[in-house]
Design a protein around this motif. Sequence first.
Motif, PDB file in Angstrom:
ATOM      1  N   ASP A   1      19.199 -17.622 -19.376  1.00 48.49           N
ATOM      2  CA  ASP A   1      17.764 -17.827 -19.573  1.00 48.49           C
ATOM      3  C   ASP A   1      17.300 -19.125 -18.920  1.00 48.49           C
ATOM      4  O   ASP A   1      16.354 -19.138 -18.131  1.00 48.49           O
ATOM      5  CB  ASP A   1      17.461 -17.830 -21.073  1.00 48.49           C
ATOM      6  CG  ASP A   1      16.035 -18.215 -21.397  1.00 48.49           C
ATOM      7  OD1 ASP A   1      15.121 -17.738 -20.714  1.00 48.49           O
ATOM      8  OD2 ASP A   1      15.846 -18.997 -22.347  1.00 48.49           O
ATOM      9  N   ASN A   2      17.941 -20.226 -19.249  1.00 45.53           N
ATOM     10  CA  ASN A   2      17.514 -21.516 -18.723  1.00 45.53           C
ATOM     11  C   ASN A   2      17.735 -21.614 -17.220  1.00 45.53           C
ATOM     12  O   ASN A   2      16.908 -22.202 -16.513  1.00 45.53           O
ATOM     13  CB  ASN A   2      18.214 -22.654 -19.465  1.00 45.53           C
ATOM     14  CG  ASN A   2      17.637 -22.833 -20.849  1.00 45.53           C
ATOM     15  OD1 ASN A   2      16.473 -23.141 -21.008  1.00 45.53           O
ATOM     16  ND2 ASN A   2      18.451 -22.602 -21.863  1.00 45.53           N
ATOM     17  N   ALA A   3      18.818 -21.040 -16.715  1.00 47.43           N
ATOM     18  CA  ALA A   3      19.065 -21.070 -15.266  1.00 47.43           C
ATOM     19  C   ALA A   3      17.945 -20.349 -14.516  1.00 47.43           C
ATOM     20  O   ALA A   3      17.469 -20.831 -13.480  1.00 47.43           O
ATOM     21  CB  ALA A   3      20.418 -20.437 -14.951  1.00 47.43           C
ATOM     22  N   ILE A   4      17.516 -19.214 -15.044  1.00 47.67           N
ATOM     23  CA  ILE A   4      16.442 -18.457 -14.383  1.00 47.67           C
ATOM     24  C   ILE A   4      15.126 -19.226 -14.419  1.00 47.67           C
ATOM     25  O   ILE A   4      14.445 -19.377 -13.397  1.00 47.67           O
ATOM     26  CB  ILE A   4      16.288 -17.051 -14.996  1.00 47.67           C
ATOM     27  CG1 ILE A   4      17.498 -16.190 -14.647  1.00 47.67           C
ATOM     28  CG2 ILE A   4      14.989 -16.387 -14.517  1.00 47.67           C
ATOM     29  CD1 ILE A   4      17.554 -14.861 -15.379  1.00 47.67           C
ATOM     30  N   VAL A   5      14.766 -19.721 -15.595  1.00 46.54           N
ATOM     31  CA  VAL A   5      13.494 -20.451 -15.711  1.00 46.54           C
ATOM     32  C   VAL A   5      13.499 -21.684 -14.802  1.00 46.54           C
ATOM     33  O   VAL A   5      12.503 -21.982 -14.146  1.00 46.54           O
ATOM     34  CB  VAL A   5      13.196 -20.829 -17.178  1.00 46.54           C
ATOM     35  CG1 VAL A   5      12.012 -21.772 -17.274  1.00 46.54           C
ATOM     36  CG2 VAL A   5      12.931 -19.581 -18.010  1.00 46.54           C
ATOM     37  N   LEU A   6      14.624 -22.374 -14.739  1.00 47.13           N
ATOM     38  CA  LEU A   6      14.707 -23.557 -13.876  1.00 47.13           C
ATOM     39  C   LEU A   6      14.721 -23.184 -12.394  1.00 47.13           C
ATOM     40  O   LEU A   6      14.282 -23.966 -11.551  1.00 47.13           O
ATOM     41  CB  LEU A   6      15.940 -24.386 -14.228  1.00 47.13           C
ATOM     42  CG  LEU A   6      15.872 -25.099 -15.585  1.00 47.13           C
ATOM     43  CD1 LEU A   6      17.228 -25.689 -15.955  1.00 47.13           C
ATOM     44  CD2 LEU A   6      14.805 -26.182 -15.584  1.00 47.13           C
ATOM     45  N   ALA A   7      15.223 -21.983 -12.079  1.00 50.04           N
ATOM     46  CA  ALA A   7      15.302 -21.553 -10.676  1.00 50.04           C
ATOM     47  C   ALA A   7      13.962 -21.076 -10.125  1.00 50.04           C
ATOM     48  O   ALA A   7      13.749 -21.111  -8.917  1.00 50.04           O
ATOM     49  CB  ALA A   7      16.343 -20.441 -10.530  1.00 50.04           C
ATOM     50  N   VAL A   8      13.075 -20.629 -10.994  1.00 49.70           N
ATOM     51  CA  VAL A   8      11.761 -20.162 -10.535  1.00 49.70           C
ATOM     52  C   VAL A   8      10.899 -21.395 -10.254  1.00 49.70           C
ATOM     53  O   VAL A   8      10.602 -22.164 -11.177  1.00 49.70           O
ATOM     54  CB  VAL A   8      11.083 -19.253 -11.581  1.00 49.70           C
ATOM     55  CG1 VAL A   8       9.656 -18.905 -11.160  1.00 49.70           C
ATOM     56  CG2 VAL A   8      11.898 -17.993 -11.808  1.00 49.70           C
ATOM     57  N   PRO A   9      10.508 -21.594  -9.004  1.00 52.97           N
ATOM     58  CA  PRO A   9       9.743 -22.799  -8.654  1.00 52.97           C
ATOM     59  C   PRO A   9       8.473 -22.952  -9.499  1.00 52.97           C
ATOM     60  O   PRO A   9       7.643 -22.058  -9.566  1.00 52.97           O
ATOM     61  CB  PRO A   9       9.383 -22.585  -7.179  1.00 52.97           C
ATOM     62  CG  PRO A   9      10.419 -21.623  -6.671  1.00 52.97           C
ATOM     63  CD  PRO A   9      10.744 -20.739  -7.844  1.00 52.97           C
ATOM     64  N   GLY A  10       8.382 -24.091 -10.185  1.00 50.02           N
ATOM     65  CA  GLY A  10       7.194 -24.426 -10.956  1.00 50.02           C
ATOM     66  C   GLY A  10       7.070 -23.760 -12.308  1.00 50.02           C
ATOM     67  O   GLY A  10       6.117 -24.035 -13.044  1.00 50.02           O
ATOM     68  N   ALA A  11       8.000 -22.898 -12.678  1.00 51.56           N
ATOM     69  CA  ALA A  11       7.851 -22.128 -13.919  1.00 51.56           C
ATOM     70  C   ALA A  11       7.827 -23.007 -15.157  1.00 51.56           C
ATOM     71  O   ALA A  11       6.956 -22.851 -16.019  1.00 51.56           O
ATOM     72  CB  ALA A  11       8.963 -21.092 -14.038  1.00 51.56           C
TER      73      ALA A  11
END
Length: 147
Positions: free
Chosen positions: A63-73
Motif C-alpha cells: 500500500d505505502n509503496a504504491i502511494v509513494l510511487a504515484v507522483p504527487g499522490a
Amino acid sequence: MAIGTTLGLDNWPTVALSIVLAFVLGYALTSLPLLRAGMALAAVAPIALASDTLSIATMEVVDNAIVLAVPGAIDAGLGTLLFWGSLSFALAVAFVVAVPVNRWLIGRGKGHAAVHRTGIHGGPDTRIVGAVVAVAFVFGSAVLLTQ
C-alpha cells in the motif's frame, strides 16, 4: 494517510502513522469478536498477533509503496481525486497481494487458522469484501489512468 494529510504531516510521519493505525485497527478487528465471545485479553492478544502480523505487514509494504510511487499522490490533499484514487488503488492491490500470504499461513495452520481454531468467527461477508475491493480497484485505476 488521510489523518497525516489532514494534519499536514510530512510524507514519512504520514506513512508511519498509517502503518501504526493499520496494525492497531487490524488487531482490533480480529480481537473484538473474540473478546465479545468472552475470551480473556491474555488469550486474545497472541491469537491476534499470530493471525494478522504478516498479513498487515504485507499490505502496508504494498500500500505505502504504491502511494509513494504515484507522483504527487501523498501530497495531493483530501479534496482531490488523485489522493483518493491512489489510496483506493493501493489498498485494493495490497489486499490482493495479501490473500496468498494469508492462504499460505492458513495452509500451515498459522495466521487466521489460529482464529478459526477458537470457533469464533467475525467480520464481514467475503462477498461484500470482494465487492468493495473491486470497486476500489476500478475507481483507483480510473483515477490513475486519467491523471
